[in-house]
Write an enzyme that holds these catalytic residues in place. Structure first.
Site, short mmCIF file in Angstrom:
data_model
loop_
_atom_site.label_atom_id
_atom_site.label_comp_id
_atom_site.label_asym_id
_atom_site.label_seq_id
_atom_site.Cartn_x
_atom_site.Cartn_y
_atom_site.Cartn_z
N HIS A 268 -29.22 23.73 -26.91
CA HIS A 268 -27.81 24.05 -27.17
C HIS A 268 -27.13 24.57 -25.91
O HIS A 268 -26.08 24.05 -25.49
CB HIS A 268 -27.74 25.11 -28.28
CG HIS A 268 -26.35 25.55 -28.61
ND1 HIS A 268 -25.65 25.05 -29.68
CD2 HIS A 268 -25.53 26.47 -28.02
CE1 HIS A 268 -24.45 25.62 -29.73
NE2 HIS A 268 -24.36 26.50 -28.73
N GLU A 269 -27.73 25.58 -25.28
CA GLU A 269 -27.13 26.16 -24.08
C GLU A 269 -27.15 25.15 -22.92
O GLU A 269 -26.24 25.12 -22.09
CB GLU A 269 -27.84 27.45 -23.69
CG GLU A 269 -27.82 28.55 -24.76
CD GLU A 269 -26.43 28.91 -25.25
OE1 GLU A 269 -25.44 28.67 -24.51
OE2 GLU A 269 -26.32 29.42 -26.38
N HIS A 272 -24.08 23.06 -23.10
CA HIS A 272 -22.93 23.73 -22.47
C HIS A 272 -23.00 23.57 -20.95
O HIS A 272 -21.99 23.29 -20.29
CB HIS A 272 -22.96 25.23 -22.80
CG HIS A 272 -22.47 25.57 -24.17
ND1 HIS A 272 -21.24 25.18 -24.66
CD2 HIS A 272 -23.04 26.33 -25.16
CE1 HIS A 272 -21.08 25.66 -25.89
NE2 HIS A 272 -22.16 26.35 -26.21
N GLU A 298 -18.40 23.31 -27.79
CA GLU A 298 -19.41 23.33 -28.84
C GLU A 298 -19.77 21.93 -29.31
O GLU A 298 -20.88 21.69 -29.77
CB GLU A 298 -18.93 24.18 -30.02
CG GLU A 298 -18.81 25.66 -29.73
CD GLU A 298 -20.11 26.30 -29.28
OE1 GLU A 298 -21.20 25.77 -29.61
OE2 GLU A 298 -20.06 27.33 -28.58
#
Length: 504
Positions: A268-269, A272, A298
């Site tokens: 997830h990170e 980003h 997101e």
């Protein structure tokens, strides 16, 4: 030199200084959330507030404001699209901050930093009462600043939300979430009544931090994260921060009995981070690198985490490495069992550990509560919020927190304001739309199975990331997909995937 050129030059000169203060503040903030000792946090927070205030005061300079207003009024004369975007961005910032004094800004920074420290203590103690006064102060500041915004929307919450997702409103969210509830609530009941049993006993087998660190490195390398321009660390609540153009940092958290938590946190990170590492270099020279909305951001992080990371193909790709790194976990566990376990649907209390299907309910709950907190103003009974939180979990997911740490204290976001949470759900909906567009141009599943993230990241760079800082969300998603925003693609995806897994 024309007045327009002079004004643009002055603005960029001031913004260069602002960026330096902000970069120093970002380093301090990263340090506070990773390795700063507990007793040093308050003092570090004061330094952070000092630096933030210096940046704020620079943008209160009369000559700077005059120049910003001039280039905005003459933006149609600017030949560079990036400069026009800067002019519009600065005008939005001006409208939001015009009536906020340096004293108010300093108070805001101190309040948010104190709220973070109190939240850490409250979560550790499982006692909302420790955090409640800070939450009340954050609410007071947020409502005050929403009302001071020169471009305020229909409600204070709409004003705050527009700061995260320009051009969308709570009416958009209400329509969207009502459609989600209409389709997901009955589907969740069908899943819960399914006779299909998914094996999960191995998920709590113990792992060492060192093995998880090696796994983190492997996953980021697989995704195409540039370690020459980025780094990773551990923290209580995972996040990504852009220190500078060539310094993007991600964080994760290692649980000894939940190896998969780190896997999906770092994917997830990492999503980003890929967004930041692959944005146009012109964004930096024109000071618009932070123009992308949180929903856009997101969409990327959850694209990699869920659409890619939880896919059968990605699980097949990483299965051998996971067996190598966590032999005691995967002993006697097949690839199919690994895939199904990563996609099991189980109503749970912790948002960051929620399965892909029930995750949307976590966002709806937070949205409904924070909209009430903001729009309720002084009438909000902060002390009653934990019960409201628990009641909503019982209503939507049929479960109830045993204590505040697994309830209202689990997220860090309310230490610095409201309006962020809906962007997680919007991100899922955006990426479902552009996943379908991408898949028409090449077979995504085959690329994932082959570990060909160069192809995937290349498409994302060209189609998703290239114009994000220069377009509003509704324009951006339509230009990518050729269609207006809709949650339908996402809901169709969930229905198809989980009907197959649970043999409905």
């Amino acid at each position: 030199m024309s007045k327009l050129s002079e004004s643009l030059s002055l603005v960029k000169k001031i913004l260069s200084e602002v960026r330096m203060y902000n970069q120093a503040s970002a380093v301090l903030n990263f340090d506070m959330q990773t390795i700063c000792p507990k007793e040093g946090m308050n003092a570090q927070g004061e330094v952070d507030a000092f630096l933030s205030n210096k940046a704020f005061v620079l943008q209160k300079d009369a000559a700077y404001i005059e120049a910003c207003l001039y280039i905005y009024d003459h933006r149609d004369e600017l030949t560079d699209e990036f400069d026009r975007c800067l002019a519009e961005s600065l005008h939005r910032d001006y409208a939001r901050e015009k009536n906020v004094t340096p004293e108010m800004q300093h108070e805001r920074s101190l309040t948010y930093n104190k709220a973070y420290v109190n939240w850490l203590e409250a979560k550790k103690s499982k006692d909302f009462g420790i955090f409640a006064p800070s939450l009340a102060e954050v609410q007071k500041i947020q409502v005050r600043e929403a009302n001071l915004n020169e471009e305020r929307k229909e409600t204070p919450y709409d004003t705050l939300f527009d700061g995260y997702e320009q051009g969308l409103s709570s009416r958009d969210l209400d329509d969207c979430f009502n459609e989600c509830k209409a389709r997901l609530v009955p589907l969740l009941k069908r899943i819960m009544n399914s006779k299909k049993k998914i094996r999960t006993d191995f998920l709590s087998r113990p792992v060492k931090d060192e093995a998880q660190k090696t796994c983190t490195q492997y996953l980021l390398e697989t995704m195409g994260f540039d370690f020459n321009r980025g780094a990773f660390a551990t923290t209580e609540h995972p996040f990504t921060t852009e220190i500078g153009k060539n310094d993007i940092r991600v964080t994760t958290h290692y649980y000894p009995d939940m190896f998969y938590s780190n896997i999906f946190s770092i994917i997830h990170e990492g999503g980003h981070a890929l967004f930041e590492q692959n944005q146009p270099k012109e964004n930096y020279s024109h000071f618009i690198e932070f123009n992308k909305t949180m929903g856009m951001h997101e969409s990327t992080s959850r694209f990699y985490e869920n659409r890619i990371g939880r896919s059968r193909e990605f699980i097949s790709l990483i299965y051998p490495k996971c067996c190598e790194l966590f032999p005691n976990v995967f002993e006697g566990v097949s690839e199919q069992e690994f895939y199904e376990s990563m996609n099991t649907v189980t109503p749970s209390l912790i948002r960051t550990e929620a399965d892909e299907f029930t995750y949307t309910f976590h966002i709806i709950i937070r949205y409904e509560i924070e909209k009430m907190i903001v729009n309720g103003g002084a009438d909000v009974d902060v002390a009653a919020l934990p019960k409201l939180w628990n009641d909503k979990y019982a209503e939507y997911l049929g479960i109830r927190p045993a204590h505040d740490a697994e309830g209202i204290l689990q997220d860090v976001h309310w230490t610095s304001g409201f309006g962020y949470f809906p962007t997680y759900a919007l991100g899922n909906m955006y990426n479902a739309m552009y996943y379908n567009t991408m898949n028409k141009q090449f077979d995504i599943k085959s690329a994932v199975l082959a570990g060909d993230f160069k192809k995937i990241n290349g498409w994302m760079t060209e189609n998703v990331w290239a114009r994000a800082d220069r377009e509003s969300p509704k324009t951006w998603i339509k230009n990518i997909t050729g269609r207006d925003f809709t949650p339908t693609d996402f809901l169709d995806y969930l229905e198809s995937k989980y009907s197959e897994i649970y043999e409905l």
